[in-house]
Design an enzyme around this catalytic site. Sequence first.
Site, PDB file in Angstrom:
ATOM      1  N   ALA A  18      42.643  40.036  46.854  1.00 55.87           N
ATOM      2  CA  ALA A  18      43.130  41.084  45.940  1.00 55.87           C
ATOM      3  C   ALA A  18      43.616  40.550  44.602  1.00 55.87           C
ATOM      4  O   ALA A  18      43.724  41.309  43.629  1.00 55.87           O
ATOM      5  CB  ALA A  18      44.258  41.856  46.619  1.00 55.87           C
ATOM      6  N   LYS A  24      40.168  42.263  40.265  1.00 52.67           N
ATOM      7  CA  LYS A  24      40.801  42.671  39.000  1.00 52.67           C
ATOM      8  C   LYS A  24      39.819  43.448  38.111  1.00 52.67           C
ATOM      9  O   LYS A  24      40.156  44.479  37.536  1.00 52.67           O
ATOM     10  CB  LYS A  24      41.268  41.385  38.293  1.00 52.67           C
ATOM     11  N   LYS A 149      28.748  40.027  47.682  1.00 52.15           N
ATOM     12  CA  LYS A 149      27.543  39.199  47.612  1.00 52.15           C
ATOM     13  C   LYS A 149      27.925  37.817  47.068  1.00 52.15           C
ATOM     14  O   LYS A 149      28.912  37.732  46.350  1.00 52.15           O
ATOM     15  CB  LYS A 149      26.466  39.864  46.751  1.00 52.15           C
ATOM     16  N   LYS A 183      24.198  51.403  40.861  1.00 49.82           N
ATOM     17  CA  LYS A 183      24.110  51.876  39.465  1.00 49.82           C
ATOM     18  C   LYS A 183      23.351  53.204  39.429  1.00 49.82           C
ATOM     19  O   LYS A 183      22.367  53.385  40.152  1.00 49.82           O
ATOM     20  CB  LYS A 183      23.422  50.826  38.586  1.00 49.82           C
ATOM     21  N   GLU A 217      21.987  38.118  29.555  1.00 50.10           N
ATOM     22  CA  GLU A 217      23.411  38.340  29.285  1.00 50.10           C
ATOM     23  C   GLU A 217      23.878  37.405  28.163  1.00 50.10           C
ATOM     24  O   GLU A 217      23.525  36.216  28.167  1.00 50.10           O
ATOM     25  CB  GLU A 217      24.250  38.073  30.530  1.00 50.10           C
ATOM     26  N   HIS A 241      20.647  40.603  43.073  1.00 55.27           N
ATOM     27  CA  HIS A 241      20.444  41.859  42.343  1.00 55.27           C
ATOM     28  C   HIS A 241      18.981  42.121  41.963  1.00 55.27           C
ATOM     29  O   HIS A 241      18.472  43.228  42.135  1.00 55.27           O
ATOM     30  CB  HIS A 241      21.274  41.850  41.060  1.00 55.27           C
ATOM     31  N   LYS A 327      22.512  33.369  31.238  1.00 56.44           N
ATOM     32  CA  LYS A 327      23.795  33.459  30.528  1.00 56.44           C
ATOM     33  C   LYS A 327      23.623  32.899  29.114  1.00 56.44           C
ATOM     34  O   LYS A 327      22.763  32.049  28.868  1.00 56.44           O
ATOM     35  CB  LYS A 327      24.862  32.640  31.260  1.00 56.44           C
TER      36      LYS A 327
HETATM   37  N1  LIG Z   1      33.764  37.851  39.830  1.00 61.28           N
HETATM   38  C1  LIG Z   1      32.632  38.534  39.662  1.00 61.28           C
HETATM   39  O1  LIG Z   1      32.236  38.942  38.563  1.00 61.28           O
HETATM   40  C2  LIG Z   1      31.789  38.865  40.857  1.00 61.28           C
HETATM   41  C3  LIG Z   1      32.079  38.358  42.086  1.00 61.28           C
HETATM   42  N2  LIG Z   1      31.328  38.704  43.170  1.00 61.28           N
HETATM   43  C4  LIG Z   1      31.652  38.186  44.495  1.00 61.28           C
HETATM   44  O2  LIG Z   1      32.967  38.594  44.866  1.00 61.28           O
HETATM   45  C5  LIG Z   1      33.594  37.613  45.662  1.00 61.28           C
HETATM   46  C6  LIG Z   1      34.918  37.227  45.028  1.00 61.28           C
HETATM   47  O3  LIG Z   1      34.652  36.678  43.757  1.00 61.28           O
HETATM   48  P1  LIG Z   1      35.826  36.328  42.735  1.00 61.28           P
HETATM   49  O4  LIG Z   1      36.869  37.376  42.760  1.00 61.28           O
HETATM   50  O5  LIG Z   1      35.164  35.977  41.463  1.00 61.28           O
HETATM   51  O6  LIG Z   1      36.422  35.009  43.420  1.00 61.28           O
HETATM   52  P2  LIG Z   1      37.789  34.258  43.149  1.00 61.28           P
HETATM   53  O7  LIG Z   1      37.453  32.814  43.018  1.00 61.28           O
HETATM   54  O8  LIG Z   1      38.552  34.906  42.047  1.00 61.28           O
HETATM   55  O9  LIG Z   1      38.542  34.428  44.541  1.00 61.28           O
HETATM   56  C7  LIG Z   1      39.130  35.645  45.001  1.00 61.28           C
HETATM   57  C8  LIG Z   1      40.437  35.346  45.712  1.00 61.28           C
HETATM   58  O10 LIG Z   1      40.155  34.742  46.943  1.00 61.28           O
HETATM   59  C9  LIG Z   1      41.237  33.893  47.304  1.00 61.28           C
HETATM   60  N3  LIG Z   1      40.657  32.592  47.661  1.00 61.28           N
HETATM   61  C10 LIG Z   1      40.033  31.727  46.856  1.00 61.28           C
HETATM   62  N4  LIG Z   1      39.601  30.655  47.549  1.00 61.28           N
HETATM   63  C11 LIG Z   1      39.948  30.879  48.819  1.00 61.28           C
HETATM   64  C12 LIG Z   1      39.792  30.154  50.015  1.00 61.28           C
HETATM   65  N5  LIG Z   1      39.166  28.983  50.056  1.00 61.28           N
HETATM   66  N6  LIG Z   1      40.293  30.683  51.157  1.00 61.28           N
HETATM   67  C13 LIG Z   1      40.921  31.864  51.145  1.00 61.28           C
HETATM   68  N7  LIG Z   1      41.112  32.604  50.033  1.00 61.28           N
HETATM   69  C14 LIG Z   1      40.623  32.115  48.893  1.00 61.28           C
HETATM   70  C15 LIG Z   1      42.157  33.782  46.120  1.00 61.28           C
HETATM   71  O11 LIG Z   1      43.289  34.607  46.362  1.00 61.28           O
HETATM   72  P3  LIG Z   1      44.721  34.013  46.795  1.00 61.28           P
HETATM   73  O12 LIG Z   1      44.910  32.746  46.014  1.00 61.28           O
HETATM   74  O13 LIG Z   1      45.657  35.118  46.406  1.00 61.28           O
HETATM   75  O14 LIG Z   1      44.632  33.793  48.258  1.00 61.28           O
HETATM   76  C16 LIG Z   1      41.339  34.375  44.998  1.00 61.28           C
HETATM   77  O15 LIG Z   1      42.134  35.046  44.070  1.00 61.28           O
HETATM   78  C17 LIG Z   1      32.591  36.458  45.754  1.00 61.28           C
HETATM   79  O16 LIG Z   1      31.874  36.597  46.939  1.00 61.28           O
HETATM   80  C18 LIG Z   1      31.688  36.663  44.567  1.00 61.28           C
HETATM   81  O17 LIG Z   1      30.394  36.130  44.772  1.00 61.28           O
HETATM   82  C19 LIG Z   1      30.295  39.598  43.069  1.00 61.28           C
HETATM   83  C20 LIG Z   1      29.961  40.153  41.865  1.00 61.28           C
HETATM   84  C21 LIG Z   1      30.640  39.790  40.635  1.00 61.28           C
HETATM   85  O1  LIG Z   2      27.183  40.064  40.303  1.00 57.95           O
HETATM   86  C1  LIG Z   2      27.111  39.737  39.134  1.00 57.95           C
HETATM   87  O2  LIG Z   2      26.800  40.674  38.218  1.00 57.95           O
HETATM   88  C2  LIG Z   2      27.178  40.488  36.855  1.00 57.95           C
HETATM   89  C3  LIG Z   2      26.378  41.496  36.019  1.00 57.95           C
HETATM   90  O3  LIG Z   2      26.589  42.790  36.471  1.00 57.95           O
HETATM   91  P1  LIG Z   2      27.480  43.894  35.713  1.00 57.95           P
HETATM   92  O4  LIG Z   2      27.036  45.147  36.319  1.00 57.95           O
HETATM   93  O5  LIG Z   2      28.884  43.500  36.030  1.00 57.95           O
HETATM   94  O6  LIG Z   2      27.182  43.759  34.264  1.00 57.95           O
HETATM   95  C4  LIG Z   2      26.898  39.080  36.404  1.00 57.95           C
HETATM   96  O7  LIG Z   2      27.405  38.892  35.099  1.00 57.95           O
HETATM   97  C5  LIG Z   2      27.560  38.105  37.334  1.00 57.95           C
HETATM   98  O8  LIG Z   2      27.226  36.765  36.968  1.00 57.95           O
HETATM   99  C6  LIG Z   2      27.122  38.327  38.757  1.00 57.95           C
HETATM  100  O9  LIG Z   2      27.924  37.556  39.649  1.00 57.95           O
END
Ligand SMILES: NC(=O)C1=CN([C@@H]2O[C@H](COP(=O)(O)OP(=O)(O)OC[C@H]3O[C@@H](n4cnc5c(N)ncnc54)[C@H](OP(=O)(O)O)[C@@H]3O)[C@@H](O)[C@H]2O)C=CC1
Ligand SMILES: O=C1O[C@H](COP(=O)(O)O)[C@@H](O)[C@H](O)[C@H]1O
Length: 467
Positions: A18, A24, A149, A183, A217, A241, A327
């Site tokens: 979270a 976020k 994913k 989408k 992008e 995707h 990118k």
């Molecule tokens: N960010 C993006 O734009 C996108 C992300 N995703 C997917 O969403 C998922 C989350 O991505 P994202 O939010 O970027 O990832 P983050 O690296 O921000 O991790 C999310 C949270 O997970 C917790 N965390 C990190 N490492 C570990 C660990 N080893 N064990 C347990 N908890 C952990 C942390 O919370 P805390 O420290 O509070 O425990 C962290 O804030 C991934 O699977 C990613 O592929 C998909 C589409 C887009």
């Molecule tokens: O899942 C992802 O998607 C974004 C692009 O999608 P958007 O709908 O958020 O624009 C991509 O930038 C990112 O690298 C990828 O993890």
Amino acid sequence: MMDHMASVQPTIFVLFGATGDLAKRMVLPSFYELHAGGLLPEKWVLIGNGRHDTSDEEFRDHVHDALDEFGSGTDHWDAFSERIRFAGKGFTVDDPGALPDVIEAARKDVGDDAQLVHYIALPPTTFEDYTKALGAHGLAEGARVVYEKPFGTSQKNFEELDKVVHGVLDEKQVYRIDHFLGKEATQNLHVLRFANGMVDGIWNSRHVEQVQIDVPETLNIDDRAEFYDETGAVLDMLVTHLFQVAAEVAIEPPASMSAEDLQSARESVIGSFRPIDTSEVVLGQYDGYRDVEGVADDSTVDTFVAAKLWVDTDRWRGVPFLLRTGKMLGVSAQRVSLVFRKPPNSPLTGIPDDGTVLSFDLSGNGAIDMSMTVKEPGPDFDLSVGHLSLPLKCVPDAEPLSPYSRLILDVLNGDRSLFTRPDGLAQVWKVAAPLLDNPPSVENYAPGTMGPDSADDLASPCGWLVR
Ligand SMILES: NC(=O)C1=CN([C@@H]2O[C@H](COP(=O)(O)OP(=O)(O)OC[C@H]3O[C@@H](n4cnc5c(N)ncnc54)[C@H](OP(=O)(O)O)[C@@H]3O)[C@@H](O)[C@H]2O)C=CC1
Ligand SMILES: O=C1O[C@H](COP(=O)(O)O)[C@@H](O)[C@H](O)[C@H]1O
């Protein structure tokens, strides 16, 4: 809005990860969007989970910041924030931290019959452990579990994860997100066709010369360098995707529009994707990528991929599906284009190669566009290409939803039609295997360009339409 309201069943929504980036930027703002739109059940609680001992108040501040930065307002904040809790101290098989107690306390507010929805917004390497922990602490029974994913990071890892997930959950409980399927314009890839005979009639190799699925992008990866340097464009975008969108284009009409039939049709066409031929792939890395903090100095990770995909069905045999993403490119776009053949035996000369194109803009609220070759108005007889655009938000009574809001609403309603299934994903890994096992070398490109020049050759004769 009441027509679309999620199941009236009270819901406890547990958001693992979270405090992370995805939560976020996407999940929390979408949850708020559903709340503000009156689309959540009457009784619900959102419980954030993380490894730190964060208080409810601290988490609420975090959520407010997320809405300020990435949301669409906070007018309904008071009613929203009072339903937010935090359960810290991690969640493992050996130690569930605060979560079971916080869920029990939430049941007192929303009722013992509340459904549990777990949203796993964590790094993919943790999916197995968290799934096992849900089983170990009795939190899997009857619950719906959403996986971000990528669901698996390789064929082997996918198979292991799938086994663990099915050891704890029934497939009907599992929701694997690919937000491109949520989408608005992606959903119209099949709706436009199944609702309009004219479109349905030309949706095949007789009329379509090539399909482009193009997601360049301008974005960098600075905020998620460590994640990105372990992932790269092929895993982050291509086999996730872009493959799912390709399946939406290539899909055969399902037996019905039920969730199961639609899912089956999408998953089964992935079985007709030909394994990638690496001679039809260009990988790139932008100059300066290795200088980003968190990226290895000698990284060979791809920040760009362009690939030809072939779909061996009667409908699509011989039509290249051209997929591209990267990118730090010169333009941001999310466009699916069907490039139509010129009329055979036309008396006209000089028809451009991209003179007839039906395209779908997947970004934002989405749009459907058409380009057609016409006579340029004026005294001379010249041909020109004109454009028509249908922004989906202009459709009467449109109330477009962001993809994450759409998909979270579907989870609450138990509708799995826009989520992926393991049979399709197993095929995805087979199709990707030649590329993952034996990738071509990565070519450099300058930021602000459209990637390595060699990628342009893939898209002949008309070239990439997003320029
Ligand atoms: N960010 C993006 O734009 C996108 C992300 N995703 C997917 O969403 C998922 C989350 O991505 P994202 O939010 O970027 O990832 P983050 O690296 O921000 O991790 C999310 C949270 O997970 C917790 N965390 C990190 N490492 C570990 C660990 N080893 N064990 C347990 N908890 C952990 C942390 O919370 P805390 O420290 O509070 O425990 C962290 O804030 C991934 O699977 C990613 O592929 C998909 C589409 C887009
Ligand atoms: O899942 C992802 O998607 C974004 C692009 O999608 P958007 O709908 O958020 O624009 C991509 O930038 C990112 O690298 C990828 O993890």
